[in-house]
Scaffold this active site. Sequence first.
Site, PDB file in Angstrom:
ATOM      1  CB  SER A  37       8.628  -3.465   0.094  1.00  0.00           C
ATOM      2  OG  SER A  37       7.284  -3.548   0.882  1.00  0.00           O
ATOM      3  CG  ASP A  96       9.515  -4.499   8.054  1.00  0.00           C
ATOM      4  OD1 ASP A  96       8.197  -4.347   7.931  1.00  0.00           O
ATOM      5  OD2 ASP A  96      10.329  -5.072   7.113  1.00  0.00           O
ATOM      6  CG  HIS A 118       8.779  -1.972   5.166  1.00  0.00           C
ATOM      7  ND1 HIS A 118       9.027  -3.174   4.907  1.00  0.00           N
ATOM      8  CD2 HIS A 118       8.394  -1.056   4.105  1.00  0.00           C
ATOM      9  CE1 HIS A 118       8.715  -3.356   3.793  1.00  0.00           C
ATOM     10  NE2 HIS A 118       8.283  -2.083   3.044  1.00  0.00           N
TER      11      HIS A 118
END
Length: 424
Positions: free
Chosen positions: A207, A364, A394
């Site tokens: 991320s 995501d 995610h």
Amino acid sequence: MIQSPSEVFGGPVQKTMKRLFAVTLILTIAFAYFIYIPLPSTVSEPWKLMILAGTFRGFMQMGTVAHTLGLTHHTDVLNLVASSFGLLGSESSENLRVSDTAFAGVEVRVFQSTLREAGELKRGVVYIHGGGWALGSARSGSYDCLCRKLAKDLDAVVVSVEYRLAPDVHFPVQYDDVLQASRHFLQPEVLAQYSVDPDRVAVSGDSAGGNLAAAVAQQVAIDDSIAIKFKVQALIYPVLQALDFNTPSYQESQNVPILYRTVMIQFWLEYLAADPEHLHALLLNNHTAQDQNQVASARAKVDWVRLLPPSVQKQYKPVVQPRGTPRILEEVPGLLDPRASPLLAERDVLVQVPQAYILTCEHDVLRDDGLMYGQRLQEAGVTVTHDHYEGGFHGCISFAFWPTYFSVGIQSMQNYIAWLDKNL
């Protein structure tokens, strides 16, 4: 006339039971209303994800209330909640030595496999945790567990970087922290101290950590003062650009947990020390409108009509405003800085970066960031392995450990480590 117990107590008891039933029913309906959200049919273990998302939304609302009342910043509340679930100590275990130290003034947690004999060279991994540049820790349960597993399974030395977080600091501090820690670790004498093979060092992150890993990989690749380079980069659902919040995945998964489109934009605004009031303008892509010539070349680097396959584009159309809000780019120059948005790097930089592994999840908002970066890297001649999960969402790798097991999290984590084992 003598009354039976049921006649004496039946009325009040029945009323109490009815009230209890009514309260229970209302609470059940309210709980179901708060927990239930429509999810794509292909998402992994949807009810488990709903409960997780409901919990996360509750914490987010607590943070919003505290922020509105002026008690504390909303991210401080989220970090306090996260730390209450456990920041793990640096306890060593069988075949693994764990220690907290500092590299060039940046806190790190080092996980050293002790499987090999003293003096034998091991692989090295610089790992950067996610959390929107504002949340998370190298010491939190999921990241500590992941890095322990990386060190054991790869027989490696893993350096997990405890970079400083927003709102206490903003871009480029997080980037600088990770770069300084990486530069320190890549010094020949430091690698020798930890018995790490200088030809087998990776940089990785998830991320926002994937964002920092990609940006640092670019800088290390082009910096002639750094003699030892990363062999590979492994990016897990990375966030890579802030110019288009209407890519197909941003449109399709904008309300899919655990990363909503508005939350991602809020993370960007906090990271870049920007006015939160810009949220609505960024949702509409007003910051990259056609009348803003300064973003023309950058816009071409996030041209998903060219960079994404038709199967991903589906029925979605680009959102390009004819007229925008020019003051946003003037106030927030970081939006165009490749150190913040690695997807905006020039081709002469991309040709020098190491072989890449990019993990993306179907559900995501950041899916297309990873896909576009992979395509640009391939066009620059870089070998790219793309690992995609149709049922993924995610953050799923963070849910590969107790108490939040997700099958897609376990599978993606195993495949990620297997790729590193083969290519590092």
